[in-house]
Write a protein that holds these residues in place. Structure first.
Motif: not given
Lengths: 499, 487
Positions: B78, B80, B90, B270-273, B275
């Motif tokens: 994602r 954001n 996002y 603020r990239y993160f996998p 979920p």
């Protein structure tokens, strides 16, 4: 059975009565609606009461039961936590942000109950966006614990748990991200199951932390939970994280003997911080199970201490992203007369969200920020893997793991409101199963200071049937699940208000 | 001073899937605002994404076409940020494990040398909605029809060193994605959009500070934007100033660019996998199945066009670089039986008209079959090349097909030699002075002078005489006079 009042019946008993034509669904529904009308003003379990539609659904259910084919659940009244989207029916998630939100679709869980012909009494109160362990963060006011209205019912599914304890609904749906089904179940003296992550579709369930959220049943007994889970569980193509495996008949093997069952007792769950009386009740319950032939095996879950800190990075991180969509642009709360886009964003969100939600958005945003990601989010994910590994190793040795659901019975309103960390420690025993994705269930195992406490039964992945079997066996030899508080008198509420 | 230009491209290509990347909504362009936006596309609470397999298939096709590695376990992240046309707050995209990695595309420079441009990666992501500013006073409307349209973002290494190279690369890329059928190539509708990263340095020196100019939706705009940016950077440095790392916007009409935001103002995404989406596992077998069914690529088509139709490298290059143009050409070539003439008409008259009207080959008013029929009429001498231009013009305006225009306008060419001969004799007789001059002239000058008589004969035939025959018969008759033969 016939001597019980309608509201004292379990779901299984209601189904029996409906099948025996002892009562109509309309009679049962009307009975619960009457109780809700008198008692909801005391306990505040419901955000929305659906009198009109519930009576309509009950009539349809009765017709079906007279004429065509129908399933057992046809005509059984239940309630949905207000986190599940309901078509054409306001869905608030306990927040001012969604005070005016009417979804044009049903959550998969809601749809499944409707398909079976269940009657929806209303939408239950909850901590705002499921963030809280006491129900004090709800925009619609806190739910009161029917065992002692000065104390909290737990959270976030506090409305569902209290409504079952107050016997104003025989069962309700809940969701559990860090203990939100099990902790209120323990504090209200009812049974509640958080299934394996992926067992129940998350579609239409407003997301808090997507990798942890899981819907589950809450009711008076393990048997009722089994009946409800049978309906809720199953693969859903609309949720790509739902598990494409067969749903067993959870009631079928619920009465199997537990002779020879290996119960892991983690030493980390019986350490400092656990209330002495609670511990005694849990150990009592374990010896009851031992008498049934179960074998107690001392085990260790060495990374348990990492669960709360890891959770309070991962859950807020996901929440900060999941809650970005509430921006006042398309639906939900929008501030008056925005000056410009930025003003609309900031004021809509500042006005729409409560303190705890804002706190978690801030924490999550911080954890994911450039330069902090590795120190927080990545580390937390590593801790999560270690916690999961603990359980995987443990389940090589034992069939289920049992310990306390919560360290203490229900606490008084305001006791922990100003200390978030103290509040977060409420979920110290429940959080690890969410991080590992495992199923866990809380059932009542005693009273401490006249308030219920619960044991938590944790099973291996997709072994909900075994958990329910153990819980049911326990409930056939004990009667804690048959204890319910007396209806609170309206006068006492008036008195409390005056105080 | 000499400057070396360093350019890297990021290209957004809208995939030609029927439905969106994470919802079942249609991706058709031009529908009424928000009629193709499901609850998911609107970012409604509780909705969840389900990946569209076709988008993966198409991304893998692209990867195989550029000799890239296909990621066996790709994940979505994602990205954001807040923007009104971004419904969830996002964008679902790929960062750490993109579906396509390390490929290359070969371009041919004007001097004939070939240069390999490395592709760092290509990742799958969802498009955003569109803000509508025009129809609303002091307000902005948002159309979410585009939200969730699958994109691949193709990121090149900074291997390009001029606007020309960048354009050649972009056109080559266009040829690949249209040949694969994974993009409709409608650039005016935003099906392919370019972001250009530009920096300059002294030859061999360390890399300069780069700027990014975003959202260029035509080859011309991209070329102009690069030229302008290079010049701006040269001017800055030669004036002793510094290039600032920033994102710029280019206006194609005014040919001016302006700063959108500096590096300091850039978002922390603020990239993160994600979920909500599990890792996507791609099996070798699946990749091989796609490889087996890959359509002909521009490189192979170029070679085939040169061999099969004896086209020049230049002609074959243009015709093979655009899938639909190549298809159009092959129909005309096969139906008319003359590839050379077919190529001449398409690359000449047809492309000129398309370019001047801004149309693409799909919207060309002349069907390939009709152009082939017109060429047949040239080949069988029914019409002259000049008449063909008129027929072409009629077909372009929608007056009908070649035969109907020929008959309705009486454009039939006169090839009957006895008719032409009598016209020629008539012209010779009424132009005694010019005939006299012709006879007295040196042989070398005569062919030039012949033009006058040809013109007169054509005029007398109202343009319908076959010019080749007129030429031949005129020469014959005048030769008779040179040799003192009575006409």
């Amino acid at each position: 059975m016939g001597s019980k009042d309608i509201h004292e019946k379990t779901i299984a008993e209601i189904i029996f009565a409906l099948n025996a034509r002892e009562f109509s669904s309309l009679e049962i529904t009307q009975h619960f609606l009457n109780r809700i009308k008198t008692l909801n003003s005391v306990y505040n379990c419901f955000i929305t009461i659906c009198e009109e539609s519930a009576l309509k659904q009950a009539k349809i259910a009765d017709q079906k039961r007279m004429t065509g084919e129908f399933s057992d659940f046809c005509g059984v009244p239940i309630a949905h936590k207000d986190i599940f989207c309901t078509k054409d029916l306001r869905t608030t998630c306990g927040s001012k942000m969604l005070d005016n939100f009417i979804p044009p679709y049903d959550a998969t869980v809601v749809e499944k109950f409707s398909f079976e012909g269940a009657v929806v009494l209303g939408k239950t109160n909850m901590d705002e966006f499921a963030m809280g362990s006491s129900n004090e963060t709800s925009y619609f006011g806190a739910v009161k614990n029917p065992w002692d209205i000065k104390t909290v019912p737990g959270g976030s599914s506090g409305g569902s748990a209290a409504a079952i304890a107050a016997q104003i609904t025989p069962g309700a749906t809940g969701t559990d991200t860090g203990g939100s089904i099990r902790q209120p179940a323990a504090l209200c003296g009812i049974s509640g199951l958080k299934p394996t992550y992926g067992r129940v579709s998350r579609w239409g369930m407003i997301a808090f932390a997507s990798s942890l959220d899981q819907a589950g049943p809450m009711a008076k007994t393990a048997e009722d939970c089994a009946l409800m889970l049978k309906i809720m569980a199953g693969y859903d193509a609309k949720d790509s994280t739902s598990a494409n495996i067969i749903t067993p008949d959870y009631t079928e093997k619920i009465s199997r003997s537990i002779n020879g069952l290996k119960i892991g007792v983690p030493k980390e769950y019986f350490q400092d911080g656990l209330n002495f009386e609670t511990e005694k009740s849990v150990l009592d319950a374990l010896s009851q199970l031992e008498k049934q032939g179960a074998i107690l095996v001392p085990i260790s879950l060495p990374h348990s201490h990492l669960a709360v800190p890891a959770y309070y990075v991962i859950a807020p991180a996901e929440a900060s992203s999941n809650l970005s969509r509430f921006d006042g642009v398309r639906y939900g709360h929008r501030c008056e007369n925005p000056k410009d886009l930025n003003d609309m964003y900031t004021r809509s969100r500042a006005e729409g969200f409560g303190d705890e939600v804002k706190r978690r958005i801030l924490v999550g945003t911080y954890c994911l920020s450039a330069g902090y990601y590795d120190a927080y989010y990545r580390k937390a994910q590593q801790a999560r893997r270690l916690i999961k590994q603990d359980f995987v190793s443990a389940f090589n040795e034992v069939d289920v793991i049992i310990g306390p659901t919560c360290p203490n019975p229900a606490f008084e309103f305001g006791a922990k409101k100003n200390d978030p960390v103290e509040m977060y420690l409420e979920d110290i025993f429940t959080i690890a199963t969410n991080l590992a994705g495992l199923p866990g269930m809380s059932i009542p195992c005693g009273l401490v200071d006249k308030k219920p406490v619960g044991i938590q039964i944790i099973g291996n992945y997709f072994r909900e049937a075994l958990i329910l079997n153990v819980a049911h066996q326990y409930q056939t030899i004990t009667d804690w699940h048959q204890n319910y508080p007396k209806d609170e008198k309206i006068e006492s509420i008036r008195k409390m208000r005056l105080e | 001073m000499e400057w070396e230009i360093v350019i890297g491209l990021e290209v957004h290509v809208q995939l030609a899937t029927k439905s969106k990347i994470f919802s079942g909504s249609s991706t058709t362009f031009g529908s009424k605002p928000n009629t193709q936006a499901s609850a998911l596309d609107l970012g409604m609470p509780g909705t969840l994404p389900t990946p569209n397999e076709e988008a993966f298939r198409q991304a893998i096709m692209f990867g195989l076409a550029i000799n890239a590695d296909i990621e066996k376990c790709s994940i979505f992240e994602r990205k954001n940020y807040f923007y009104p046309d971004l419904p969830k707050g996002y964008q679902t995209t790929q960062l750490e494990k993109p579906i396509v990695r390390s490929g290359n595309i070969v371009i041919e420079l004007s001097d004939g040398t070939r240069k390999s441009i490395r592709i760092h990666h290509a990742h799958l992501e969802e498009d955003a909605g569109k803000s509508l500013h025009e129809e609303f006073q002091e307000m902005t409307g948002i159309d979410f029809n585009r939200a969730g349209t699958p994109l691949i973002e193709i990121v090149s290494e900074p291997d390009l060193s001029s606007a020309e190279e960048a354009t050649l690369f972009a056109k080559k890329l266009y040829g690949i994605v249209t040949s694969l059928g994974i993009c409709d190539g409608e650039m005016a509708q935003g099906s392919m959009r370019f972001d250009v990263n530009v920096s300059i340095r002294k030859p061999g020196g360390t890399l300069g500070t780069r700027t990014e100019t975003k959202n260029l939706n035509s080859f011309r705009f991209m070329e102009d934007a690069i030229d302008i940016e290079v010049q701006r950077q040269i001017d800055l440095i030669e004036d002793g100033k510094k290039v600032v790392q920033e994102t710029r916007l280019f206006n194609g009409e005014t040919k001016k660019s302006k700063s959108l935001r500096s590096k300091e103002e850039a978002n922390d995404y603020r990239y993160f996998p994600c979920p909500d989406l599990l890792p996507v596992i791609i099996e070798d077998e699946y990749i091989e199945e796609i490889r087996r069914t890959l359509p002909e690529l521009p490189e192979a088509k170029l070679k085939r066009f040169k061999e099969q139709y004896s086209l020049s490298n230049y002609d074959a290059n243009i015709l093979s670089s655009d899938q639909l143009l190549g298809q159009y050409f092959e129909v005309v070539a096969k139906k008319s039986g003359d590839a050379k003439i077919a190529a001449n008409w398409i690359l000449g008259e047809l492309l000129a008209r398309l370019n001047s009207t801004g149309l693409t080959i799909t919207l060309c008013p002349i069907k390939s079959e009709d152009l082939a029929e017109m060429i047949c009429r040239i080949l069988d001498n029914t019409i002259s090349g000049k008449m063909a231009k008129e027929v072409f013009d009629g077909m372009w305006k929608g007056d009908g097909n070649a035969d109907s225009i020929i008959s309705s306008r009486g454009l039939k060419q006169v090839s009957d030699s006895s008719v032409i001969e009598s016209l020629v004799i008539h012209i010779i007789k009424i132009n005694p002075n010019q005939v006299d001059d012709y006879l007295k002239a040196e042989e070398a000058k005569r062919s030039k002078m012949l033009g006058y008589f040809v013109g007169q004969v054509m005029k007398a035939s109202k343009g319908q005489a076959n010019p080749k025959q007129v030429n031949k018969i005129l020469r014959g008759q005048l030769n008779k006079l040179i040799n003192n033969i009575e006409l």
